[in-house]
Motif scaffolding. Structure first.
Motif, mmCIF file in Angstrom:
data_model
loop_
_atom_site.group_PDB
_atom_site.id
_atom_site.type_symbol
_atom_site.label_atom_id
_atom_site.label_comp_id
_atom_site.label_asym_id
_atom_site.label_seq_id
_atom_site.Cartn_x
_atom_site.Cartn_y
_atom_site.Cartn_z
ATOM 1 N N TRP A 15 -55.686 16.183 17.644
ATOM 2 C CA TRP A 15 -56.001 16.775 16.347
ATOM 3 C C TRP A 15 -57.092 17.839 16.451
ATOM 4 C CZ3 TRP A 15 -60.579 16.445 13.373
ATOM 5 C CH2 TRP A 15 -60.468 16.953 12.076
ATOM 6 N N SER A 16 -58.102 17.557 17.276
ATOM 7 C CA SER A 16 -59.238 18.480 17.387
ATOM 8 C C SER A 16 -58.973 19.632 18.351
ATOM 9 C CB SER A 16 -60.496 17.714 17.829
ATOM 10 O OG SER A 16 -60.292 17.127 19.109
ATOM 11 N N GLY A 17 -57.825 19.621 19.016
ATOM 12 C CA GLY A 17 -57.469 20.733 19.883
ATOM 13 C C GLY A 17 -57.982 20.648 21.300
ATOM 14 N N LYS A 18 -58.447 19.484 21.726
ATOM 15 C CA LYS A 18 -58.901 19.344 23.109
ATOM 16 C C LYS A 18 -57.731 19.427 24.095
ATOM 17 C CE LYS A 18 -63.084 16.450 22.609
ATOM 18 N NZ LYS A 18 -63.144 16.270 21.163
ATOM 19 N N ILE A 19 -56.581 18.922 23.677
ATOM 20 C CA ILE A 19 -55.415 18.890 24.554
ATOM 21 C C ILE A 19 -54.236 19.586 23.882
ATOM 22 C CG2 ILE A 19 -56.089 16.828 25.855
ATOM 23 C CD1 ILE A 19 -54.410 15.146 23.944
ATOM 24 N N ILE A 20 -53.258 20.001 24.687
ATOM 25 C CA ILE A 20 -52.115 20.735 24.164
ATOM 26 C C ILE A 20 -50.857 19.877 24.215
ATOM 27 C CG2 ILE A 20 -53.115 22.931 24.892
ATOM 28 C CD1 ILE A 20 -51.095 22.962 27.212
ATOM 29 N N ALA A 21 -49.878 20.238 23.397
ATOM 30 C CA ALA A 21 -48.598 19.531 23.394
ATOM 31 C C ALA A 21 -47.845 19.803 24.702
ATOM 32 C CB ALA A 21 -47.766 19.962 22.205
ATOM 33 N N LEU A 22 -47.123 18.799 25.173
ATOM 34 C CA LEU A 22 -46.445 18.887 26.461
ATOM 35 C C LEU A 22 -44.941 19.140 26.346
ATOM 36 C CD1 LEU A 22 -48.191 15.855 28.236
ATOM 37 C CD2 LEU A 22 -48.884 18.262 28.253
ATOM 38 N N ASP A 23 -44.415 19.138 25.131
ATOM 39 C CA ASP A 23 -42.973 19.306 24.944
ATOM 40 C C ASP A 23 -42.465 20.634 25.479
ATOM 41 O OD1 ASP A 23 -44.405 17.977 22.524
ATOM 42 O OD2 ASP A 23 -42.446 16.997 22.575
ATOM 43 N N GLN A 24 -43.340 21.634 25.572
ATOM 44 C CA GLN A 24 -42.935 22.969 26.013
ATOM 45 C C GLN A 24 -42.598 23.019 27.497
ATOM 46 O OE1 GLN A 24 -46.510 25.674 26.144
ATOM 47 N NE2 GLN A 24 -47.548 23.837 25.369
ATOM 48 N N PHE A 25 -42.979 21.995 28.245
ATOM 49 C CA PHE A 25 -42.712 21.964 29.676
ATOM 50 C C PHE A 25 -41.503 21.063 29.934
ATOM 51 C CE2 PHE A 25 -47.371 22.174 29.010
ATOM 52 C CZ PHE A 25 -47.566 23.490 29.402
ATOM 53 N N LEU A 59 -39.491 13.398 30.466
ATOM 54 C CA LEU A 59 -40.047 12.068 30.712
ATOM 55 C C LEU A 59 -39.893 11.149 29.502
ATOM 56 C CD1 LEU A 59 -43.301 13.019 32.647
ATOM 57 C CD2 LEU A 59 -41.341 11.766 33.570
ATOM 58 N N LYS A 60 -39.636 11.735 28.336
ATOM 59 C CA LYS A 60 -39.427 10.909 27.143
ATOM 60 C C LYS A 60 -38.271 9.938 27.346
ATOM 61 C CE LYS A 60 -41.000 14.390 23.794
ATOM 62 N NZ LYS A 60 -40.573 15.240 22.656
ATOM 63 N N ASN A 61 -37.335 10.318 28.208
ATOM 64 C CA ASN A 61 -36.157 9.473 28.442
ATOM 65 C C ASN A 61 -36.359 8.466 29.561
ATOM 66 O OD1 ASN A 61 -34.633 10.912 26.479
ATOM 67 N ND2 ASN A 61 -34.271 12.532 27.980
ATOM 68 N N THR A 62 -37.468 8.579 30.275
ATOM 69 C CA THR A 62 -37.669 7.704 31.436
ATOM 70 C C THR A 62 -38.915 6.826 31.338
ATOM 71 O OG1 THR A 62 -38.838 9.478 32.621
ATOM 72 C CG2 THR A 62 -36.465 9.321 32.957
ATOM 73 N N MET A 63 -39.901 7.237 30.518
ATOM 74 C CA MET A 63 -41.092 6.413 30.344
ATOM 75 C C MET A 63 -40.793 5.199 29.469
ATOM 76 S SD MET A 63 -44.581 8.667 29.866
ATOM 77 C CE MET A 63 -44.048 9.532 28.412
ATOM 78 N N LEU A 64 -41.606 4.161 29.577
ATOM 79 C CA LEU A 64 -41.508 3.041 28.656
ATOM 80 C C LEU A 64 -41.660 3.565 27.226
ATOM 81 C CD1 LEU A 64 -43.746 0.326 30.408
ATOM 82 C CD2 LEU A 64 -41.270 0.608 30.550
ATOM 83 N N LYS A 65 -40.931 2.991 26.304
ATOM 84 C CA LYS A 65 -40.960 3.460 24.919
ATOM 85 C C LYS A 65 -42.364 3.400 24.320
ATOM 86 C CE LYS A 65 -36.147 2.367 23.781
ATOM 87 N NZ LYS A 65 -35.250 1.563 22.907
ATOM 88 N N THR A 66 -43.108 2.376 24.706
ATOM 89 C CA THR A 66 -44.466 2.243 24.169
ATOM 90 C C THR A 66 -45.366 3.388 24.632
ATOM 91 O OG1 THR A 66 -44.832 0.696 26.002
ATOM 92 C CG2 THR A 66 -44.486 -0.246 23.796
ATOM 93 N N LEU A 67 -45.130 3.902 25.824
ATOM 94 C CA LEU A 67 -45.928 5.019 26.320
ATOM 95 C C LEU A 67 -45.543 6.318 25.625
ATOM 96 C CD1 LEU A 67 -46.112 4.233 30.139
ATOM 97 C CD2 LEU A 67 -47.954 4.052 28.454
#
Length: 430
Positions: free
Chosen positions: A103-113, A119-127
């Motif tokens: 929210w504060s902008g320290k980190i960026i979204a990773l969907d662009q990579f 990895l959304k399809n391979t990581m545990l759902k909780t992660l």
């Protein structure tokens, strides 16, 4: 002869120029990616160093500079680097910080990579759930966590206690209290170790939240994330913490525990904690160590989830290169390497069969069954979480000491709601 030498001379000069150009391009193209991790001396630091060494050996265009920082001061150093705009490209952070960082902008979204998005399809759902804020993925996790109950088989059998065989077979709330009573009557000093030796902090929120959730409470209204009123202080939450307060009064729990010794030395027959104690507990109890799923304290069984995870900072000038590093860290080999070091649940579904602790029949399988079986609930996905956890664990500390449960939860609600109001509801930023 001239006809022969002239082409040779031309080829030699051309080759030399080409070589110089290639070397210059190689030097210019090499990208340095800075990486921070919370890791003092020990297995995890060694694992991260090995992961970086493997990445550097496999890449000539990107090289990683790794710095391990002590966990105790890690968040403070991240905050200081944020103010100075000197965050590393890649950093790890615990679940409690994730949504506020996003929210504060320290980190960026990773969907662009693409490699990270996949990895959304391979990581545990909780992660995946833990790493998602406002519909975007901000972090990836090499491992996940959870809560269950370690038991001393010999002491349980002596007291005539039924031992659940699976998540579906978990103790009910009344049955669990009967277990505590049987153990106390059988001479066990403090039947249940709740890890009060960990101190008053995030551990309290992580471990007590599933208990109130089992009774229908929660830390905040998860539909709006605008208030904790009617959720944190509802009748279910009150009943849950009155139950814990009763355990303390009846001598079932030692609120002044100073170490893991209550369980390892037989003062307690049960220990409410996560996977990370397995090695020490196994060494102390051997074949008498048994893992028991979370009880259904209220209407259902609930366990915590989420842990340290990786992201890319907004200060990173080479995010594509940083994404390459994240993809490497999330490879099956590296996930198994870190999970073997810290005993956590491997973060990739494909890594589970290669981890003997978590296969069917493995000594830690219960933690995985709970994560994959709908028992696990992640932390609230809101930037207000730092304020939520502080208000909650301060109230629980007072409740354990004997304070009125409803009044303490009402105080926590006021603190949380005030923080949300002060931040104008934490509006989503573009």
């Amino acid at each position: 002869m001239r006809f022969i030498r002239l082409p040779i001379r031309k080829i030699t000069v051309a080759a030399t120029l080409a070589l110089c150009t290639a070397l210059s391009a190689s030097t210019q193209a090499q990208i340095i990616v800075s990486m921070w991790a919370h890791a003092g001396p020990g297995p995890e630091r060694d694992v991260y160093r090995a992961a970086v060494a493997a990445f550097n050996a496999a890449h000539t265009d990107v090289q990683v500079e790794f710095i391990a920082l002590p966990e105790g001061s890690y968040s403070d150093q991240v905050n200081a680097a944020t103010l100075a705009r000197k965050l590393p490209c890649v950093l790890d952070f615990d679940g409690p910080s994730l949504y506020n960082y996003a929210w504060s902008g320290k980190i960026i979204a990773l969907d662009q990579f693409p490699a990270i998005n996949d990895l959304k399809n391979t990581m545990l759902k909780t992660l995946v759930q833990q790493g998602t804020y406002n519909g975007k993925l901000y972090s990836v996790g090499q491992f996940d966590s959870g809560l269950a109950i370690w038991g001393n088989l010999k002491m349980l059998q002596k007291a005539g206690v039924r031992i659940p065989a699976s998540v579906e077979d978990a103790w009910t709330g009344p049955e669990f209290e009967d277990v505590l009573k049987k153990l106390k009557n059988d001479g066990v000093a403090y039947p249940l170790d709740m890890k009060f030796n960990y101190g008053i902090g995030e551990w309290i929120t992580y471990s007590f939240t599933p208990i109130i959730q089992s009774f229908g409470g929660d830390l905040i209204n998860r539909k709006t994330y605008q208030s904790a009123d009617g959720v944190l202080n509802n009748p279910g939450s009150v009943k849950a913490l009155q139950m814990v307060q009763r355990w303390v009064r009846q001598g079932y729990v030692n609120p002044s525990a100073k170490s893991d010794n209550d369980f390892t030395q037989g003062k307690s027959a049960l220990s409410y904690v996560g996977h990370w104690t397995y090695s020490g507990y196994k060494k102390a109890l051997g074949s008498d160590l048994v893992l028991i799923p979370m009880p259904r304290f209220g209407g259902k069984a609930v366990t915590g989830a989420g842990s340290w995870n990786w992201g890319i900072s907004s200060n990173c000038k080479q995010p594509q290169a940083a994404a390459k590093l994240l993809a490497h860290l999330m490879s099956k080999q590296e996930v198994l390497r870190v999970a073997a070091a810290n005993g956590a649940v491997p973060g990739l579904v494909s890594a589970i069969p290669a981890s003997p602790d978590f296969v069917n029949g493995g000594p830690l399988r219960v933690y995985l069954d709970q994560l994959s079986g709908g028992v696990a609930v992640i932390r609230p996905q809101t930037p207000a979480y730092p304020a939520i956890t502080t208000a909650f664990y301060e109230s629980v500390n007072n409740i354990v000491a004997g304070a009125n449960v409803k009044k303490e939860l009402d105080k926590a609600v006021k603190k949380i709601d005030q923080n949300i109001e002060d931040n104008r509801g934490y509006p989503v930023r573009p």
